[in-house]
Design an enzyme around this catalytic site. Sequence first.
Site, PDB file in Angstrom:
ATOM      1  N   CYS A  17       0.934  -1.264   0.000  1.00  0.00           N
ATOM      2  CA  CYS A  17      -0.007   0.160   0.187  1.00  0.00           C
ATOM      3  C   CYS A  17       0.786   1.381  -0.003  1.00  0.00           C
ATOM      4  CB  CYS A  17      -1.087  -0.049   1.287  1.00  0.00           C
ATOM      5  SG  CYS A  17      -1.626  -1.658   1.505  1.00  0.00           S
ATOM      6  N   ARG A  44      -4.680   1.472  -0.800  1.00  0.00           N
ATOM      7  CA  ARG A  44      -4.653  -0.248  -0.284  1.00  0.00           C
ATOM      8  C   ARG A  44      -4.410  -0.915  -1.909  1.00  0.00           C
ATOM      9  NH1 ARG A  44      -8.758  -4.656   2.191  1.00  0.00           N
ATOM     10  NH2 ARG A  44      -6.978  -5.983   2.785  1.00  0.00           N
ATOM     11  N   LEU A  45      -3.526  -1.868  -1.663  1.00  0.00           N
ATOM     12  CA  LEU A  45      -3.479  -2.845  -2.590  1.00  0.00           C
ATOM     13  C   LEU A  45      -3.766  -4.355  -1.921  1.00  0.00           C
ATOM     14  CD1 LEU A  45      -2.421  -3.983  -5.441  1.00  0.00           C
ATOM     15  CD2 LEU A  45      -0.213  -4.383  -4.326  1.00  0.00           C
ATOM     16  N   ILE A  66      -4.283  -7.651  -0.581  1.00  0.00           N
ATOM     17  CA  ILE A  66      -3.396  -8.860  -0.658  1.00  0.00           C
ATOM     18  C   ILE A  66      -4.007 -10.005   0.354  1.00  0.00           C
ATOM     19  CG2 ILE A  66      -1.203  -9.928  -0.540  1.00  0.00           C
ATOM     20  CD1 ILE A  66      -0.253  -7.642  -1.834  1.00  0.00           C
ATOM     21  N   ASN A 126       1.985   0.156   5.502  1.00  0.00           N
ATOM     22  CA  ASN A 126       2.601  -0.214   4.381  1.00  0.00           C
ATOM     23  C   ASN A 126       3.491  -1.559   4.274  1.00  0.00           C
ATOM     24  OD1 ASN A 126       4.875   0.827   1.994  1.00  0.00           O
ATOM     25  ND2 ASN A 126       3.321  -0.662   1.569  1.00  0.00           N
ATOM     26  N   GLU A 150       3.811  -6.070   4.619  1.00  0.00           N
ATOM     27  CA  GLU A 150       3.309  -7.307   5.081  1.00  0.00           C
ATOM     28  C   GLU A 150       4.057  -7.761   6.378  1.00  0.00           C
ATOM     29  OE1 GLU A 150       0.852  -8.840   3.803  1.00  0.00           O
ATOM     30  OE2 GLU A 150       0.972  -7.603   1.599  1.00  0.00           O
ATOM     31  N   ASP A 166      -3.364  -8.700   8.853  1.00  0.00           N
ATOM     32  CA  ASP A 166      -1.933  -8.576   9.453  1.00  0.00           C
ATOM     33  C   ASP A 166      -1.939  -7.148  10.184  1.00  0.00           C
ATOM     34  OD1 ASP A 166      -1.748  -7.269   6.992  1.00  0.00           O
ATOM     35  OD2 ASP A 166       0.479  -7.886   6.800  1.00  0.00           O
ATOM     36  N   GLY A 214      14.775 -12.846  -5.361  1.00  0.00           N
ATOM     37  CA  GLY A 214      15.991 -13.524  -4.660  1.00  0.00           C
ATOM     38  C   GLY A 214      16.855 -12.161  -3.981  1.00  0.00           C
TER      39      GLY A 214
END
Lengths: 647, 89
Positions: A2, A50-51, A53, A75, A77, A100, A368
């Site tokens: 977000c 907000r995105l 997820i 913003n 996770e 979360d 990675g």
Amino acid sequence: MCGIAGIFAGPEGSFPARRELEQMAAMLRHRGPDDEGVLAEGPIGLAHVRLSILDPDGGHQPLEATDGSACVTFNGEIFNHVELRAELEARGHRFRTRSDTEVLIEAYREFGDEFVHHLNGEFALALWDRVHRRLVLARDPAGVRPLFYQERAGRLAFASEIKALLVLPEARRSLDADGLAQVFTFWGPLAPRTAFAGILALPPGHLLVARADRSTRIHRYWDWSYPARLPREAPERAPEAYAEELGELLRDAVRIRLRADVPVGAYLSGGIDSASVAALARSLGADIRTFSVSFAERAFDESAHQMEMAQFLGSRHICVETRPEDIAAAFPQVIWHAETPVVRTAPAPLWLLSERVRQEGQKVVLTGEGADEVFGGYDLFKEAQIRRFWARRPDSRIRPRLLERLYSYLEYSPTATPFARDFFGTGLEGAQEPGFGHLLRWRLTQRAWRFFAPDLKAALSRDPVDALRLDLPAGIANWHPLSADQYLEARTLLAAYLLAAQGDRMAMAHAVETRQPFLDPRIIAFASSLPPRLKVAGLKDKVLLRRTMAPILPPAVVWRPKRPYRAPDAASFFCAGDPVDYVADLFSEDSLRRSGLFDPQATLKLFLKCKRQEAIGFADNMAFVGILSTLLLQHHFCRVTAAPIAA
Amino acid sequence: MDIKARVRTFILEDLLMVALPTDLADDASLRKLSILDSTGVLELVAFLEQAFGIQVKDGELLPGNLDSVDAIVSYVREKLGFQVAEPQA
């Protein structure tokens, strides 16, 4: 994933207006196109885009605690939210949502400011504690998610991106001389500095606490840390035991990063790092799609290796071929999102990649990133080790010849010329000092300073290298030299460039969230404690990681030497000797004079040299891309008046 | 334009590009002034080959041939077959 923003007014500041907060949120909408929320409550205002997820229905923000005592805009996770929720429930906390975000707020209620130590995630957050009338800003340890702020006109304003601060009436729109000097040294501005005057970045691993009386306290809650050098560096355990532990840690780091209510994909670079992450995700049952960038120029292209890995995974793979003209076309947008000059064009292909990822309906990808810093993957680490080996016998003619084994993938390898000995032999007497390994790269980048206009040079306060050296951990001199090199790489290139201009900003330009298992705090802690020879041993890099992944990955992927991700630089901006239109405009004598940042005469010579395609060295290419991106930054965000540099 | 003038122009206009605080001395070390780095050598060689029609052999890529204006001029003159005047006895 977000975007967040907000304002906290002190006694002299005007209260945040709802419209101001909406304007700030509007500048961040590319980060969060799914939902928007604003809270204006006296001196505090919070905004969120907000995105979705996790918990699409229950994750609206700003989110209040169940008892209304606190409110958060967040913003990122928290990957261990499941375990943390269970722990908090056992302590009596109750939850209304599956998100979360609510775990975050309850963790704060339980642990106070120590809550950050319980989080395994990538985050930038603002939490308003209504009871104690305090605002807490926090950023994840490695600096995956950005958070900027300014303190002006009696107000503390903060946002995920600088452009959201620039809409405020109190904002300055000037570039910062020392911030530019850092870019033209370390490839990015080092937090708290940014490329903009008066706008600061909350550094990674830091908390900022502001109170109603507007006193502000900032403290570092985490930093990269390494053990003091042991008298003997023999591994205390068998390498197999280390490999087994790393395998378990990596698997779990990937497992918790697959938590999402939307599909999770993966980037494939062609190297072992992204291949490891994708293979572990596949082994955990994830039906991942994979994405990569390829180049028409063979010098940059790794598509054969990417395809080999995609076939091994059996993944649905999409490869975005990037031509130099695509880089030139995307570059103005890239700088709009990066909000800093860059000295390489490498972010541009990743901007194009995230655009495609989003078009494919994907919101989350594993990468990675971080493995080279954590496990010792960069050529620079090997180069520094060889130079230190040489420094013990400076008159040796054999020792420096080891350098010839490096950089063989470069068309114009710096080790293949007769003067290489001079270049790499510079500063051997300082072989034991922190920064020895990086100094050549930093000084090479600084060669662009010769193009700075006199006013810009005069505005510089001190050499950024000297300033950095004064701000290193007290015990760094006692670390193994490789640890000091790793620390500086994580603190400078990783945080200031790879995770920022090339990372979050390029992915979030198209609302794509990247997740980095190698930056899981458990892996960082494990890797920091490893004997250095399990990272770099002679000319071998990432020794333990390769050994750990050998049973899982194809041998060619495991043992192939690293090739750094690069893209065509100055040449991208010229087609058959003609510059792209906007480049010609920005490098006109009139434009350069109005900019006030660079010496017009010298810069025009550089422009013509690039136009003739005679700029073959890193120094000229970095100078050209750096100057071009600075001019674009100024064009996008600053009114060019008489004083382009803040006094 | 003579050899020295062409070499100086290349060094100042194409390699260095910015004005030096003082004039570039003909015997000044280009390496010590950070004008000539490892890829700068390659640019210099490409210039010499193109401008003077000479072939620079790998074994001739030596600081003694390339590290100052004077050294470069002597090297080019030698490659072009100029006779170096013997000192008079």
